[in-house]
Design a protein around this motif. Sequence first.
Motif, PDB file in Angstrom:
ATOM      1  N   ALA A  31     -15.296-116.508  49.375  1.00 39.84           N
ATOM      2  CA  ALA A  31     -14.239-115.542  49.693  1.00 39.84           C
ATOM      3  C   ALA A  31     -12.889-116.209  49.867  1.00 39.84           C
ATOM      4  O   ALA A  31     -11.846-115.547  49.795  1.00 39.84           O
ATOM      5  CB  ALA A  31     -14.600-114.774  50.963  1.00 39.84           C
ATOM      6  N   SER A  32     -12.873-117.515  50.103  1.00 43.01           N
ATOM      7  CA  SER A  32     -11.598-118.181  50.385  1.00 43.01           C
ATOM      8  C   SER A  32     -11.493-119.482  49.606  1.00 43.01           C
ATOM      9  O   SER A  32     -12.500-120.096  49.248  1.00 43.01           O
ATOM     10  CB  SER A  32     -11.456-118.468  51.885  1.00 43.01           C
ATOM     11  OG  SER A  32     -12.448-119.382  52.313  1.00 43.01           O
ATOM     12  N   LEU A  33     -10.255-119.873  49.352  1.00 43.71           N
ATOM     13  CA  LEU A  33      -9.972-121.166  48.757  1.00 43.71           C
ATOM     14  C   LEU A  33      -8.595-121.617  49.207  1.00 43.71           C
ATOM     15  O   LEU A  33      -7.794-120.832  49.718  1.00 43.71           O
ATOM     16  CB  LEU A  33     -10.073-121.114  47.226  1.00 43.71           C
ATOM     17  CG  LEU A  33      -9.288-120.043  46.458  1.00 43.71           C
ATOM     18  CD1 LEU A  33      -7.818-120.421  46.319  1.00 43.71           C
ATOM     19  CD2 LEU A  33      -9.888-119.846  45.080  1.00 43.71           C
ATOM     20  N   ARG A  34      -8.330-122.897  49.029  1.00 50.19           N
ATOM     21  CA  ARG A  34      -7.020-123.453  49.387  1.00 50.19           C
ATOM     22  C   ARG A  34      -6.231-123.724  48.121  1.00 50.19           C
ATOM     23  O   ARG A  34      -6.729-124.341  47.177  1.00 50.19           O
ATOM     24  CB  ARG A  34      -7.180-124.733  50.198  1.00 50.19           C
ATOM     25  CG  ARG A  34      -5.877-125.498  50.399  1.00 50.19           C
ATOM     26  CD  ARG A  34      -5.906-126.402  51.596  1.00 50.19           C
ATOM     27  NE  ARG A  34      -5.851-125.627  52.837  1.00 50.19           N
ATOM     28  CZ  ARG A  34      -5.485-126.143  54.009  1.00 50.19           C
ATOM     29  NH1 ARG A  34      -5.149-127.415  54.116  1.00 50.19           N
ATOM     30  NH2 ARG A  34      -5.463-125.376  55.082  1.00 50.19           N
ATOM     31  N   LEU A  35      -5.002-123.239  48.120  1.00 50.77           N
ATOM     32  CA  LEU A  35      -4.092-123.435  47.000  1.00 50.77           C
ATOM     33  C   LEU A  35      -3.003-124.405  47.427  1.00 50.77           C
ATOM     34  O   LEU A  35      -2.390-124.234  48.482  1.00 50.77           O
ATOM     35  CB  LEU A  35      -3.474-122.100  46.593  1.00 50.77           C
ATOM     36  CG  LEU A  35      -2.303-122.139  45.604  1.00 50.77           C
ATOM     37  CD1 LEU A  35      -2.755-122.648  44.251  1.00 50.77           C
ATOM     38  CD2 LEU A  35      -1.670-120.755  45.480  1.00 50.77           C
ATOM     39  N   GLU A  36      -2.777-125.431  46.598  1.00 49.27           N
ATOM     40  CA  GLU A  36      -1.712-126.399  46.880  1.00 49.27           C
ATOM     41  C   GLU A  36      -0.760-126.457  45.701  1.00 49.27           C
ATOM     42  O   GLU A  36      -1.181-126.565  44.546  1.00 49.27           O
ATOM     43  CB  GLU A  36      -2.293-127.782  47.144  1.00 49.27           C
ATOM     44  CG  GLU A  36      -1.234-128.827  47.493  1.00 49.27           C
ATOM     45  CD  GLU A  36      -1.829-130.171  47.844  1.00 49.27           C
ATOM     46  OE1 GLU A  36      -1.123-131.188  47.657  1.00 49.27           O
ATOM     47  OE2 GLU A  36      -2.998-130.214  48.288  1.00 49.27           O
ATOM     48  N   VAL A  37       0.532-126.371  45.984  1.00 51.81           N
ATOM     49  CA  VAL A  37       1.554-126.476  44.948  1.00 51.81           C
ATOM     50  C   VAL A  37       2.795-127.089  45.570  1.00 51.81           C
ATOM     51  O   VAL A  37       3.192-126.735  46.686  1.00 51.81           O
ATOM     52  CB  VAL A  37       1.866-125.091  44.331  1.00 51.81           C
ATOM     53  CG1 VAL A  37       2.292-124.098  45.382  1.00 51.81           C
ATOM     54  CG2 VAL A  37       2.922-125.195  43.238  1.00 51.81           C
ATOM     55  N   GLY A  38       3.384-128.041  44.882  1.00 54.95           N
ATOM     56  CA  GLY A  38       4.596-128.678  45.383  1.00 54.95           C
ATOM     57  C   GLY A  38       4.433-129.332  46.731  1.00 54.95           C
ATOM     58  O   GLY A  38       5.373-129.375  47.525  1.00 54.95           O
ATOM     59  N   GLY A  39       3.230-129.864  47.017  1.00 61.32           N
ATOM     60  CA  GLY A  39       2.990-130.527  48.294  1.00 61.32           C
ATOM     61  C   GLY A  39       2.761-129.582  49.456  1.00 61.32           C
ATOM     62  O   GLY A  39       2.604-130.035  50.587  1.00 61.32           O
TER      63      GLY A  39
END
Length: 257
Positions: A31-39
């Motif tokens: 149901a969840s995930l971590r998104l990383e962009v630009g640090g």
Amino acid sequence: MASETQRSSALAGGRPAPDAVEVRSALAACASLRLEVGGTAADLVDAHAVLPDGTVVIAVDAMTPFGGLLVAARGADGAVRLDLTHLVPVAVRARVRAWVTITGRVRRFDPAALDVCDDDAVMALLGLPPLALWAVEPESVRVERPGTAVEVPVTAYHTARPDPVATVEAAHLTRLVRHDAHLVRRFAALVALDLTAAARLVPVAIDADGLTLRAETAHRHHDIRLPFRVRVTDETTLDRELRRLLTGMDARRHGEV
């Protein structure tokens, strides 16, 4: 044990590679995930869906600072990273099955993609929050387990599909654990396990090919695999195969097999 990087083959026994299937299954079930962009990273809850080709669609408000980072990252190779943890969906020791990391490009979601989506994908997209939709196109896929890390070829990832049981596994395991405790005792008999020697026996995994039980004592645990007679393709077949396991146990108990 030191981590070891391996390369997953595209096919295994004529089927998509198990590692690729696990990634697709984790994305379908989590149901969840971590998104990383630009640090910068953010946790997305009930805000992603996966298209048949493996493109991950995420819902993020474009009018927020984080949405602005996505706008700036559009089209850049490796600009976004998705992290998720594939967990055993019931309470046991060592719940982590794998950590999945996907890096790739991001773009605004094109509604024309709906033309090649199956019904499940369309329903998943309709269930996303009413925010801007972004498509993450994977460029690298990595699966890490204790002691090993596997780089999954993107072609294998695209070819794979989630295990047919992935999205209903948690519900079936929870039912077995909470409401059918007597079944666990019957499974213990099936595998000739003395529950006086094991603190508990817990169903921890169901996939298209079988059921996995975990025997836990005070200081250790081990998993026991019970294969189905046929490959499961839907919940009706799953229910039938679970009943067959128990029927087989009852037959052996009475000397019929």
